[in-house]
Scaffold this motif. Structure first.
Motif, PDB file in Angstrom:
ATOM      1  N   CYS A 178       0.822  -1.210   0.000  1.00 27.95           N
ATOM      2  CA  CYS A 178       0.000   0.000   0.000  1.00 27.95           C
ATOM      3  C   CYS A 178       0.853   1.255   0.000  1.00 27.95           C
ATOM      4  O   CYS A 178       0.653   2.185   0.800  1.00 27.95           O
ATOM      5  CB  CYS A 178      -0.963   0.001   1.185  1.00 27.95           C
ATOM      6  N   LEU A 205      -2.073   2.102  -3.122  1.00 30.64           N
ATOM      7  CA  LEU A 205      -3.218   2.915  -2.710  1.00 30.64           C
ATOM      8  C   LEU A 205      -3.994   3.416  -3.928  1.00 30.64           C
ATOM      9  O   LEU A 205      -5.229   3.483  -3.904  1.00 30.64           O
ATOM     10  CB  LEU A 205      -2.752   4.092  -1.856  1.00 30.64           C
ATOM     11  N   SER A 206      -3.275   3.748  -4.989  1.00 30.02           N
ATOM     12  CA  SER A 206      -3.958   4.139  -6.230  1.00 30.02           C
ATOM     13  C   SER A 206      -4.806   2.989  -6.759  1.00 30.02           C
ATOM     14  O   SER A 206      -5.954   3.183  -7.178  1.00 30.02           O
ATOM     15  CB  SER A 206      -2.932   4.566  -7.285  1.00 30.02           C
ATOM     16  N   HIS A 247      -8.006   2.627  -4.717  1.00 31.15           N
ATOM     17  CA  HIS A 247      -8.972   3.680  -5.038  1.00 31.15           C
ATOM     18  C   HIS A 247      -9.631   3.428  -6.394  1.00 31.15           C
ATOM     19  O   HIS A 247     -10.854   3.555  -6.537  1.00 31.15           O
ATOM     20  CB  HIS A 247      -8.241   5.016  -5.037  1.00 31.15           C
ATOM     21  N   ASP A 268     -11.951   0.282  -6.356  1.00 29.01           N
ATOM     22  CA  ASP A 268     -13.196   0.630  -5.673  1.00 29.01           C
ATOM     23  C   ASP A 268     -14.105   1.440  -6.601  1.00 29.01           C
ATOM     24  O   ASP A 268     -15.319   1.186  -6.665  1.00 29.01           O
ATOM     25  CB  ASP A 268     -12.882   1.431  -4.409  1.00 29.01           C
ATOM     26  N   VAL A 281      -5.235   4.038   5.607  1.00 22.90           N
ATOM     27  CA  VAL A 281      -5.454   4.885   4.426  1.00 22.90           C
ATOM     28  C   VAL A 281      -6.152   4.085   3.335  1.00 22.90           C
ATOM     29  O   VAL A 281      -7.056   4.582   2.655  1.00 22.90           O
ATOM     30  CB  VAL A 281      -4.124   5.475   3.913  1.00 22.90           C
ATOM     31  N   GLU A 315      -9.739   3.987   4.005  1.00 16.42           N
ATOM     32  CA  GLU A 315     -10.368   5.261   3.673  1.00 16.42           C
ATOM     33  C   GLU A 315     -10.595   5.406   2.173  1.00 16.42           C
ATOM     34  O   GLU A 315     -11.554   6.051   1.738  1.00 16.42           O
ATOM     35  CB  GLU A 315      -9.486   6.413   4.167  1.00 16.42           C
ATOM     36  N   LEU A 316      -9.723   4.789   1.383  1.00  9.87           N
ATOM     37  CA  LEU A 316      -9.813   4.894  -0.071  1.00  9.87           C
ATOM     38  C   LEU A 316     -10.685   3.815  -0.701  1.00  9.87           C
ATOM     39  O   LEU A 316     -10.824   3.772  -1.922  1.00  9.87           O
ATOM     40  CB  LEU A 316      -8.411   4.842  -0.683  1.00  9.87           C
ATOM     41  N   ASP A 372     -10.212  10.558  -7.399  1.00 13.89           N
ATOM     42  CA  ASP A 372      -9.579  11.763  -6.849  1.00 13.89           C
ATOM     43  C   ASP A 372      -8.093  11.510  -6.613  1.00 13.89           C
ATOM     44  O   ASP A 372      -7.690  11.128  -5.513  1.00 13.89           O
ATOM     45  CB  ASP A 372     -10.268  12.163  -5.541  1.00 13.89           C
ATOM     46  N   ALA A 420      -6.195  12.709  -3.533  1.00 12.88           N
ATOM     47  CA  ALA A 420      -6.314  11.982  -2.262  1.00 12.88           C
ATOM     48  C   ALA A 420      -5.102  11.109  -1.994  1.00 12.88           C
ATOM     49  O   ALA A 420      -4.866  10.701  -0.851  1.00 12.88           O
ATOM     50  CB  ALA A 420      -7.579  11.133  -2.261  1.00 12.88           C
ATOM     51  N   MET A 421      -4.315  10.815  -3.040  1.00  9.66           N
ATOM     52  CA  MET A 421      -3.107  10.008  -2.860  1.00  9.66           C
ATOM     53  C   MET A 421      -1.959  10.831  -2.289  1.00  9.66           C
ATOM     54  O   MET A 421      -0.989  10.285  -1.761  1.00  9.66           O
ATOM     55  CB  MET A 421      -2.629   9.431  -4.197  1.00  9.66           C
ATOM     56  N   GLY A 480       1.388   7.189   1.113  1.00  7.04           N
ATOM     57  CA  GLY A 480       0.837   7.929  -0.010  1.00  7.04           C
ATOM     58  C   GLY A 480       1.936   8.474  -0.900  1.00  7.04           C
ATOM     59  O   GLY A 480       3.017   7.886  -1.032  1.00  7.04           O
TER      60      GLY A 480
END
Length: 353
Positions: free
Chosen positions: A180, A185-186, A189, A192, A210, A213-214, A318, A321-322, A346
């Motif tokens: 992550c 993380l991208s 997101h 999702d 995080v 949250e994503l 978004d 957000a990263m 991030g």
């Protein structure tokens, strides 16, 4: 101009005054507004098996996730003007080879990875040069801020290309993301946003928080379970439909393959370190028995940026957000070095030059 320059593999970057670039006839010079600090920069700084980065000389400038304003234009450039607000893909294509002509400029026969090869100084500097500008320069819509564009960088758009163009992902599928960092993380997101159910895996609870949250519906701390693939198979009732190695070490690659259900797809985004040397052993018999797919993916073709811009405009994704923090050029070396122990969360972005 000021730049954070390479002084040797694993040695601190130094902020120095260096000559500003001049455009070649088909190129432009861009004044850097922001630039992300990416793990690919870290790989090059380490001297890992990444393109031609082992040949970097002292004084080279890294950095390949920029946004900025065009300040000088070569005499043969027709479509780009001074004052244009732009970004570029990190794999710069010539626009004429068979791959470019067929929509796969990320695989250009003559590609130049910005900042990652000796012939292409990057954007950890006040200005940077873009060759073949009419093909490579991407105008930024007003709806996309410079910080959001740095968030897109190579990590977000690489994950986007992987999940949207390379995978056979459908809404409701299970997606496992191993690692992550910015890429992972991208991927969380984006998956999702595409309607998938995401399981995020990492060693650090902060990064897993995080990820939740994503959009991750489940998280797994790999240091707290005996068998990561078994844990994912239990969560997903049989295995992930798509699994992403967003890190590139042997363990995450192998875990990603082992956690798949029958006919699942493994997406390899993460690049290996010197320890793996570009090669990882795989359970080939299992891949045959379960008809698994191993899919490599890198960057994103230049013509497909508008797909991302439309999703941003409509609030579906978004990239900003990263972005975890903004830093000055003086802090670039410290942030790069902190990636050795996976300390960044991030995407850190330089916004002061």
């Amino acid at each position: 101009m000021r730049a954070a320059v390479f002084t040797g593999h694993k040695r601190p970057l130094e902020v120095r005054d260096i000559d500003a670039p001049e455009p070649d006839p088909e190129g432009v010079v861009v004044e850097t507004d922001v630039c992300g600090i990416c793990r690919s920069d870290w790989h090059a700084w380490q001297g890992d098996p990444l393109w031609e980065s082992r040949g970097l000389a002292e004084g080279h400038v890294l950095g390949h996730e920029p946004a900025g304003v065009v300040v000088d234009v070569g005499e043969a450039v027709e479509q780009v003007r001074e004052g244009d607000r732009v970004t570029v893909p990190f794999n710069l294509g010539d626009g004429t080879c068979p791959s470019c002509r067929n929509g796969h400029s990320n695989l250009c026969d003559n590609r130049i990875p910005l900042g990652l090869t000796p012939e292409s100084p990057g954007a950890f500097a006040e200005q940077f040069h873009v060759p073949w500008a009419d093909f490579n320069v991407v105008p930024l819509p007003e709806s996309v801020s410079s910080v959001a564009m740095a968030g897109l960088g190579c990590r977000f758009m690489t994950s986007f290309h992987a999940l949207v163009h390379r995978a056979e992902l459908t809404a409701g599928d299970w997606v496992a993301v191993h690692g992550c960092g910015g890429v992972g993380l991208s991927a969380v997101h984006i998956a999702d946003a595409l309607g998938a159910a995401v399981v995020a895996v990492d060693l650090f609870d902060e990064k897993l928080a995080v990820a939740a949250e994503l959009g991750a519906v489940e998280t797994v701390n790999a240091s707290e379970v005996a068998d990561v693939p078994e844990e994912i198979r239990a969560i997903t009732d049989g295995g992930a439909d798509v699994s992403v190695d967003a890190l590139g070490i042997a363990e995450t690659c192998q875990n990603s393959v082992h956690c798949l259900r029958k006919r699942g797809q493994h997406l390899q985004i993460g690049l290996t370190s010197s320890e793996e040397g570009g090669e990882v052993s795989l359970p080939t018999d299992l891949m045959v028995a379960k008809e698994l797919q191993f899919v490599g993916t890198i960057g994103m073709p230049r013509p497909r940026y508008d797909e991302i811009f439309r999703l941003i405009r409509h609030g579906k994704i978004d990239p900003a957000a990263m972005v975890s923090e903004t830093v000055s050029i003086e802090e670039t070396g410290e942030k790069l070095a902190s990636m050795t122990e996976f300390e960044t969360v991030g995407i850190p972005v330089i916004d002061e030059f």
